[in-house]
Design a protein around this motif. Sequence first.
Motif, PDB file in Angstrom:
ATOM      1  N   MET A   1       6.289   5.029   6.577  1.00 37.23           N
ATOM      2  CA  MET A   1       6.125   5.535   5.239  1.00 37.23           C
ATOM      3  C   MET A   1       7.246   4.984   4.375  1.00 37.23           C
ATOM      4  N   ILE A   2       6.884   4.496   3.207  1.00 40.17           N
ATOM      5  CA  ILE A   2       7.854   3.866   2.304  1.00 40.17           C
ATOM      6  C   ILE A   2       7.757   4.525   0.924  1.00 40.17           C
ATOM      7  N   TRP A   3       8.879   5.012   0.450  1.00 34.30           N
ATOM      8  CA  TRP A   3       8.996   5.463  -0.934  1.00 34.30           C
ATOM      9  C   TRP A   3       9.678   4.303  -1.669  1.00 34.30           C
ATOM     10  N   HIS A   4       9.008   3.721  -2.647  1.00 36.78           N
ATOM     11  CA  HIS A   4       9.612   2.637  -3.415  1.00 36.78           C
ATOM     12  C   HIS A   4      10.940   3.127  -4.005  1.00 36.78           C
ATOM     13  N   PRO A   5      11.926   2.239  -4.127  1.00 35.31           N
ATOM     14  CA  PRO A   5      13.238   2.655  -4.646  1.00 35.31           C
ATOM     15  C   PRO A   5      13.157   3.360  -6.004  1.00 35.31           C
ATOM     16  N   GLU A   6      12.297   2.883  -6.890  1.00 34.72           N
ATOM     17  CA  GLU A   6      12.158   3.529  -8.200  1.00 34.72           C
ATOM     18  C   GLU A   6      11.601   4.941  -8.053  1.00 34.72           C
ATOM     19  N   VAL A   7      10.732   5.128  -7.084  1.00 29.39           N
ATOM     20  CA  VAL A   7      10.147   6.451  -6.841  1.00 29.39           C
ATOM     21  C   VAL A   7      11.209   7.375  -6.252  1.00 29.39           C
ATOM     22  N   GLU A   8      12.020   6.870  -5.350  1.00 34.31           N
ATOM     23  CA  GLU A   8      13.120   7.675  -4.812  1.00 34.31           C
ATOM     24  C   GLU A   8      14.083   8.083  -5.920  1.00 34.31           C
ATOM     25  N   ASP A   9      14.368   7.156  -6.829  1.00 37.06           N
ATOM     26  CA  ASP A   9      15.237   7.470  -7.966  1.00 37.06           C
ATOM     27  C   ASP A   9      14.627   8.558  -8.834  1.00 37.06           C
ATOM     28  N   ARG A  50      -5.851   3.474  -4.412  1.00 38.21           N
ATOM     29  CA  ARG A  50      -4.792   4.470  -4.510  1.00 38.21           C
ATOM     30  C   ARG A  50      -5.346   5.863  -4.230  1.00 38.21           C
ATOM     31  N   ARG A  51      -4.431   6.753  -3.894  1.00 39.71           N
ATOM     32  CA  ARG A  51      -4.785   8.144  -3.665  1.00 39.71           C
ATOM     33  C   ARG A  51      -3.779   9.013  -4.407  1.00 39.71           C
ATOM     34  N   ILE A  61       1.310   9.518  -6.207  1.00 48.58           N
ATOM     35  CA  ILE A  61       0.300   8.475  -6.064  1.00 48.58           C
ATOM     36  C   ILE A  61       0.753   7.612  -4.904  1.00 48.58           C
ATOM     37  N   TYR A  62      -0.159   7.333  -3.987  1.00 49.19           N
ATOM     38  CA  TYR A  62       0.201   6.514  -2.839  1.00 49.19           C
ATOM     39  C   TYR A  62      -0.935   5.581  -2.470  1.00 49.19           C
ATOM     40  N   ARG A  63      -0.596   4.653  -1.615  1.00 47.44           N
ATOM     41  CA  ARG A  63      -1.581   3.692  -1.145  1.00 47.44           C
ATOM     42  C   ARG A  63      -1.389   3.492   0.350  1.00 47.44           C
ATOM     43  N   ILE A  64      -2.492   3.391   1.052  1.00 45.52           N
ATOM     44  CA  ILE A  64      -2.471   3.194   2.495  1.00 45.52           C
ATOM     45  C   ILE A  64      -2.743   1.728   2.780  1.00 45.52           C
ATOM     46  N   PHE A  65      -1.874   1.124   3.581  1.00 46.74           N
ATOM     47  CA  PHE A  65      -2.040  -0.254   4.006  1.00 46.74           C
ATOM     48  C   PHE A  65      -2.337  -0.231   5.501  1.00 46.74           C
ATOM     49  N   GLU A  66      -3.635  -0.158   5.815  1.00 49.30           N
ATOM     50  CA  GLU A  66      -4.076  -0.020   7.202  1.00 49.30           C
ATOM     51  C   GLU A  66      -3.563  -1.161   8.084  1.00 49.30           C
ATOM     52  N   ALA A  67      -3.639  -2.397   7.590  1.00 51.65           N
ATOM     53  CA  ALA A  67      -3.248  -3.553   8.398  1.00 51.65           C
ATOM     54  C   ALA A  67      -1.775  -3.487   8.799  1.00 51.65           C
ATOM     55  N   ARG A  72       2.630   3.772   1.261  1.00 51.05           N
ATOM     56  CA  ARG A  72       3.652   3.534   0.240  1.00 51.05           C
ATOM     57  C   ARG A  72       3.439   4.494  -0.920  1.00 51.05           C
ATOM     58  N   VAL A  73       4.471   5.241  -1.229  1.00 50.36           N
ATOM     59  CA  VAL A  73       4.431   6.144  -2.377  1.00 50.36           C
ATOM     60  C   VAL A  73       4.805   5.321  -3.599  1.00 50.36           C
ATOM     61  N   LEU A  74       3.884   5.307  -4.561  1.00 50.26           N
ATOM     62  CA  LEU A  74       4.036   4.450  -5.732  1.00 50.26           C
ATOM     63  C   LEU A  74       4.562   5.183  -6.962  1.00 50.26           C
ATOM     64  N   ARG A  75       4.358   6.507  -6.990  1.00 46.65           N
ATOM     65  CA  ARG A  75       4.769   7.283  -8.158  1.00 46.65           C
ATOM     66  C   ARG A  75       4.911   8.738  -7.745  1.00 46.65           C
ATOM     67  N   VAL A  76       5.849   9.421  -8.359  1.00 50.15           N
ATOM     68  CA  VAL A  76       6.010  10.862  -8.152  1.00 50.15           C
ATOM     69  C   VAL A  76       6.331  11.490  -9.500  1.00 50.15           C
ATOM     70  N   TRP A  77       5.859  12.722  -9.705  1.00 49.44           N
ATOM     71  CA  TRP A  77       6.134  13.429 -10.956  1.00 49.44           C
ATOM     72  C   TRP A  77       6.130  14.927 -10.710  1.00 49.44           C
TER      73      TRP A  77
END
Length: 85
Positions: A1-9, A50-51, A61-67, A72-77
């Motif tokens: 699981m990856i939270w993008h750095p901007e999302v973590e901020d 996206r989900r 907002i996140y996206r699943i990369f099955e391969a 990856r979490v793309l946005r949080v609010w």
Amino acid sequence: MIWHPEVEDELARLWLDAATRHIVTQAANRIDSLLQTQPNEVGESRAGGRRILLVPPLGAIYRIFEADLQVRVLRVWYFSKRDIK
């Protein structure tokens, strides 16, 4: 699981601004847990693969990369219950 750095901020900013930080922490931990164990079963699908997942008071907002076996979490609010009608 990856939270993008901007999302973590953004999550850190939301936590610092929150009157009830423990609730933000609980919601973030719950999002993390759900997306690690069952990302396809939680949330709702959106365009572009996206989900969206709502765990009050946070939305993500996140996206699943099955391969890659990654989520990856793309946005949080932050939202309040009165925002949902």
